[in-house]
Design an enzyme around this catalytic site. Sequence first.
Site, PDB file in Angstrom:
ATOM      1  N   GLU A  41      26.205  49.617  32.343  1.00 43.40           N
ATOM      2  CA  GLU A  41      27.400  49.453  33.178  1.00 43.40           C
ATOM      3  C   GLU A  41      28.313  48.367  32.638  1.00 43.40           C
ATOM      4  O   GLU A  41      27.867  47.247  32.373  1.00 43.40           O
ATOM      5  CB  GLU A  41      26.970  49.119  34.608  1.00 43.40           C
ATOM      6  CG  GLU A  41      27.698  49.893  35.657  1.00 43.40           C
ATOM      7  CD  GLU A  41      27.436  51.401  35.545  1.00 43.40           C
ATOM      8  OE1 GLU A  41      28.328  52.112  35.038  1.00 43.40           O
ATOM      9  OE2 GLU A  41      26.377  51.847  35.976  1.00 43.40           O
ATOM     10  N   ASP A 180      33.117  57.602  30.700  1.00 44.51           N
ATOM     11  CA  ASP A 180      33.225  58.711  31.645  1.00 44.51           C
ATOM     12  C   ASP A 180      33.710  59.985  30.957  1.00 44.51           C
ATOM     13  O   ASP A 180      33.153  61.066  31.153  1.00 44.51           O
ATOM     14  CB  ASP A 180      34.178  58.341  32.788  1.00 44.51           C
ATOM     15  CG  ASP A 180      33.673  57.164  33.599  1.00 44.51           C
ATOM     16  OD1 ASP A 180      32.509  56.784  33.434  1.00 44.51           O
ATOM     17  OD2 ASP A 180      34.456  56.619  34.399  1.00 44.51           O
ATOM     18  N   TYR A 232      37.659  45.140  38.838  1.00 40.28           N
ATOM     19  CA  TYR A 232      37.307  45.720  37.537  1.00 40.28           C
ATOM     20  C   TYR A 232      38.060  44.999  36.427  1.00 40.28           C
ATOM     21  O   TYR A 232      37.484  44.607  35.406  1.00 40.28           O
ATOM     22  CB  TYR A 232      37.627  47.219  37.546  1.00 40.28           C
ATOM     23  CG  TYR A 232      37.137  47.971  36.328  1.00 40.28           C
ATOM     24  CD1 TYR A 232      35.963  48.705  36.364  1.00 40.28           C
ATOM     25  CD2 TYR A 232      37.866  47.967  35.146  1.00 40.28           C
ATOM     26  CE1 TYR A 232      35.518  49.411  35.251  1.00 40.28           C
ATOM     27  CE2 TYR A 232      37.434  48.660  34.025  1.00 40.28           C
ATOM     28  CZ  TYR A 232      36.261  49.379  34.089  1.00 40.28           C
ATOM     29  OH  TYR A 232      35.830  50.068  32.979  1.00 40.28           O
TER      30      TYR A 232
END
Length: 390
Positions: A41, A180, A232
Amino acid sequence: MNTTARTDAHASDLASRFEETFGAAPDGVWAAPGRVNLIGEHTDYNEGFVLPFAIDKRATTAIRPRGDSTIRLLSTAGAEGIVAADTAALVPGAVTGWAKYPLGVVWALQQRGIDVPGFDLLLHSDVPPGAGLSSSHAIECAVVTALNELTGAGLTAEEMVTLTQHAENAFVGAPTGIMDQSASLRGAGGHAVFLDCRDQTVQLVPFEAQDTGLVLLVIDTKVAHSHSDGGYASRRASCELGAAALGVKALRDVAVADLEAAGGRLDPVTFRRVRHIVTENDRVLQVVDTLRSQGPARIGPLLDASHASMRDDFEISCPELDLAVDTARSHGAIGARMTGGGFGGSAIALTPVGREQQVRDAVVRAFTQAGFTSPDIFTVTPAAGAERIR
């Protein structure tokens, strides 16, 4: 009904709805999956390693080119009706809602010098939005796959990955990496996608949990998150600050053995952010080795360690995610962690089949007792990447 039959029926239904809406049949139907990140992550934009897989939930688009420069977009889930735009008037940051994802792809194609005609598009997606399963990238990857074919652009999967990243970064305004899109465009059934984010090298790693008596549960906490929010971006800025202070191109170049010395050169917050990235990269490599040599049943402790690092060092968890993870572990999961960008979204729990219902019931009960919104809980399996389905 098998998977192929379901896909055919779904594509036919969407094509029929398209024709009813726009008055003519689409030229084709394309689909791209969401993704679950098994581990790794925030390592992607640090040129590190990630291990996601495409899931059996996806965005499906029916598209028909037009003879003018008008774009008409409609979502089966949208209450706003048809969204109209002009191919010659796309401005980064000016579009809101779900339409910014397909329009961002058009803009990014134009930036590469690819002429994109006007078109009509009908979208249906069963990737839960805001759940950390990359619903936005599923839309982008379905659209770029379709437009790549319809325009004859001839882009490779790697080129479509970087193009959709450019759309996310420059048009949508979300400072995301390439994980992604890579999972959605390059995934394969029964496999996780081991991606080196420095050079886009991909290795497919077998991950068929059900063959070893396990299921991967996704626990959607219903706490919506957004990659374009400040949390983020601030984590990415911290990573860039840490890399600069340590004199490396990216945190990928810092080893676990270097952390002790790094602690004396960084402020405490930046050090914790760096420590998460460095140890998470190492965990990805360990999970890949373990899957290849021992199988899914042995990766649980690494999933647990990943969550602790995100909770304590990167500080991107939230009470709902922590409750989901802790409850799943204490009721039978062999490993659990939050997945996705953080600040909400979903957790995953690798669970023996015989304990699945026990874990589901316990998590729902714990959320009720805590006064949280009831979560959605479902299983996912590794699925094929973006493709034309009609």
